[in-house]
Design a protein around this motif. Structure first.
Motif, PDB file in Angstrom:
ATOM      1  N   PHE A   6       0.742  -1.250  -0.028  1.00 32.28           N
ATOM      2  CA  PHE A   6      -0.068  -0.131   0.221  1.00 32.28           C
ATOM      3  C   PHE A   6       0.925   1.340   0.152  1.00 32.28           C
ATOM      4  CE2 PHE A   6      -2.362  -3.256   2.278  1.00 32.28           C
ATOM      5  CZ  PHE A   6      -3.547  -3.473   1.408  1.00 32.28           C
ATOM      6  N   PRO A   7       0.284   2.368  -0.536  1.00 30.22           N
ATOM      7  CA  PRO A   7      -1.026   2.439  -1.197  1.00 30.22           C
ATOM      8  C   PRO A   7      -0.908   1.840  -2.642  1.00 30.22           C
ATOM      9  CG  PRO A   7       0.223   4.679  -1.253  1.00 30.22           C
ATOM     10  CD  PRO A   7       1.068   3.860  -0.129  1.00 30.22           C
ATOM     11  N   TYR A  59      -8.297   2.998  -5.459  1.00 29.70           N
ATOM     12  CA  TYR A  59      -7.135   3.437  -4.729  1.00 29.70           C
ATOM     13  C   TYR A  59      -7.156   2.927  -3.359  1.00 29.70           C
ATOM     14  CZ  TYR A  59      -3.295   6.360  -2.985  1.00 29.70           C
ATOM     15  OH  TYR A  59      -2.010   6.947  -2.545  1.00 29.70           O
ATOM     16  N   LYS A  91      -5.595   2.179   0.679  1.00 33.91           N
ATOM     17  CA  LYS A  91      -4.386   2.572   1.450  1.00 33.91           C
ATOM     18  C   LYS A  91      -4.005   1.598   2.374  1.00 33.91           C
ATOM     19  CE  LYS A  91      -5.220   7.708   1.270  1.00 33.91           C
ATOM     20  NZ  LYS A  91      -5.875   8.643   1.678  1.00 33.91           N
ATOM     21  N   GLU A  92      -5.024   0.660   2.528  1.00 28.91           N
ATOM     22  CA  GLU A  92      -5.061  -0.534   3.467  1.00 28.91           C
ATOM     23  C   GLU A  92      -6.204  -1.580   3.046  1.00 28.91           C
ATOM     24  OE1 GLU A  92      -5.990   0.880   7.479  1.00 28.91           O
ATOM     25  OE2 GLU A  92      -7.970   1.670   6.629  1.00 28.91           O
ATOM     26  N   SER A 127     -10.046  -1.467   2.193  1.00 24.74           N
ATOM     27  CA  SER A 127     -10.460  -0.224   2.062  1.00 24.74           C
ATOM     28  C   SER A 127     -10.278   0.393   0.568  1.00 24.74           C
ATOM     29  CB  SER A 127      -9.642   0.841   2.917  1.00 24.74           C
ATOM     30  OG  SER A 127      -9.289   2.099   2.230  1.00 24.74           O
ATOM     31  N   GLU A 135     -11.072   3.106  -2.481  1.00 22.76           N
ATOM     32  CA  GLU A 135     -11.845   4.415  -2.896  1.00 22.76           C
ATOM     33  C   GLU A 135     -11.700   4.549  -4.323  1.00 22.76           C
ATOM     34  OE1 GLU A 135     -10.117   9.055  -3.115  1.00 22.76           O
ATOM     35  OE2 GLU A 135      -9.007   7.651  -1.703  1.00 22.76           O
ATOM     36  N   TYR A 162      -1.309  10.611  -7.446  1.00 17.38           N
ATOM     37  CA  TYR A 162      -1.416   9.771  -6.284  1.00 17.38           C
ATOM     38  C   TYR A 162       0.078   9.035  -6.169  1.00 17.38           C
ATOM     39  CZ  TYR A 162      -6.496  10.157  -6.564  1.00 17.38           C
ATOM     40  OH  TYR A 162      -7.713  10.538  -6.540  1.00 17.38           O
ATOM     41  N   GLU A 163       0.331   8.741  -4.852  1.00 21.22           N
ATOM     42  CA  GLU A 163       1.360   7.886  -4.677  1.00 21.22           C
ATOM     43  C   GLU A 163       0.938   6.635  -4.818  1.00 21.22           C
ATOM     44  OE1 GLU A 163       2.239   8.110  -0.110  1.00 21.22           O
ATOM     45  OE2 GLU A 163       3.935   6.582  -0.697  1.00 21.22           O
ATOM     46  N   ASN A 194       2.506   2.399  -4.701  1.00 22.66           N
ATOM     47  CA  ASN A 194       3.554   1.597  -4.588  1.00 22.66           C
ATOM     48  C   ASN A 194       3.268   0.221  -5.328  1.00 22.66           C
ATOM     49  OD1 ASN A 194       5.169   3.092  -3.041  1.00 22.66           O
ATOM     50  ND2 ASN A 194       4.154   2.413  -1.053  1.00 22.66           N
TER      51      ASN A 194
END
Ligand code: KG4
Ligand code: ZN
Length: 327
Positions: A127-128, A143, A145-146, A149, A151, A255-256, A258
């Protein structure tokens, strides 16, 4: 933890047994694709009836192949939507009855979460991350982040990518499902038709494929039998891939990210896989093997593992026959 998962949202009936996060103990699947070739698409009522006729045997077979009995299971998971309502009901009812009979907890899993978690079977999520979900019913940029979750940062405003492939293939008289056929023929032609690239600058990360589809229809209408099928397939695929590349670049600009995972039936596309390799080498892109890109129960079990651990309240679904599944 050992999970038995059932998927029946469209035209594949599938049952899998997964140990913990990614140890696949068994996976059985019956596809109705051949049945629907002659109809040029899925007929929901027929799909539901066919699910009914195989689901019980598939559950037995999955347990047998995994060399376990129902008492060894920790959880039952089932796709609860989105999908064809009658088809979903078959899986949900089979799962509920099986869980009740064996006094096991049961949870409902979102089909799209399942597609996304097919990539976690291959490599742990970093993540992200960006999940690009491309299937017959969906085109979504998600998207994360964990775990669990989601988005949605972009989606189609009209046709899904796979749907556009299937419709264009139908217009060209190529059969169903059209995606793999166009993909193969696109290898043989050239981009001579110069179709529009609907980039929708004003709609940020959203997609639109209906204009592209109409452009193909207009040319077919005008040129009829003079159409060079291979070149049309290459032209269509080039336009789709250019739009996808443009949108992915846009995500990376803002966006970041990974890790990028590309999932769903269209992730099987050879042209898409090549483009990702060539244009986004440094982007840590994971595309699951073909059998996990299309609908399957392993991905449902993979999502269920995290869903169950992250939301302890799911443990309340245990026993009593109240599956608490909302469709
Ligand atoms: O994920 P999936 O099995 O079912 C759902 O829609 O949930 O995706 C099926 C879609 C169909 O539209 C099919 O034409 C498309 O994936 N597809 C492809 C390829 N293989 C399957 N599209 C383009 N290129 C392919 N190689
Ligand atoms: Zn699917």
């Amino acid at each position: 933890m050992i999970i038995l998962a059932i998927e029946s949202s469209c035209d594949e009936t599938s049952v899998a047994v997964l140990k913990d996060e990614r140890e696949i103990l068994s996976h059985v699947l019956v596809s109705q694709m051949d049945v629907f070739k002659k109809f040029g698409g899925v007929v929901p009522e027929i799909a539901s009836r066919n699910h009914v006729s195989v689901i019980t045997q598939l559950i037995d077979q999955a347990l047998k192949n995994a060399h376990i009995s129902p008492q060894d299971l920790s959880l039952v998971a089932v796709t609860e939507g989105p999908g064809l309502i009658g088809a979903l009901l078959v899986g949900v009812n089979a799962a509920t009855a099986f869980a009740y009979a064996n006094q096991l907890p049961i949870i409902g899993v979102n089909h799209l979460a399942g597609h996304i978690y097919s990539a976690n079977l291959i490599q742990p999520f970093q993540f992200p991350l960006l999940a690009f979900l491309v299937s017959g019913g969906h085109t979504e940029l998600v998207y994360m982040k964990e775990h669990m979750s989601f988005e949605v940062i972009g989606e189609t405003l009209d046709d899904a990518v796979g749907e556009a492939y299937d419709k264009v293939a139908k217009m060209l008289g190529l059969g169903y499902p059209g995606g793999p056929i166009i993909d193969q023929l696109a290898l043989l032609g050239e981009d001579t038709y110069h179709l529009p690239r609907p980039k929708l600058e004003s709609h940020g990360l959203n997609f639109s494929f209906s204009g592209l589809k109409s452009a193909v229809a207009n040319i077919i209408g005008k040129e009829k039998e003079k159409i060079n099928i291979n070149n049309m397939c290459t032209s269509f695929q080039s336009a789709v891939l250019e739009v996808i590349q443009f949108k992915l670049e846009k995500v990376y600009d803002h966006y970041e990210v990974n890790q990028t995972i590309v999932v769903g039936g269209v992730a099987a596309n050879i042209g898409l896989r090549r483009m990702l390799e060539q244009q986004f080498q440094s982007r840590n892109i994971i595309v699951p093997p073909l059998n996990y890109c299309t609908d399957n129960a392993v991905m449902i079990a993979a999502a269920a593992f995290h869903q169950y651990h992250l939301n302890p309240s799911f443990k309340d679904y245990v026993l009593g026959g109240q599956a608490n599944l909302s469709l």
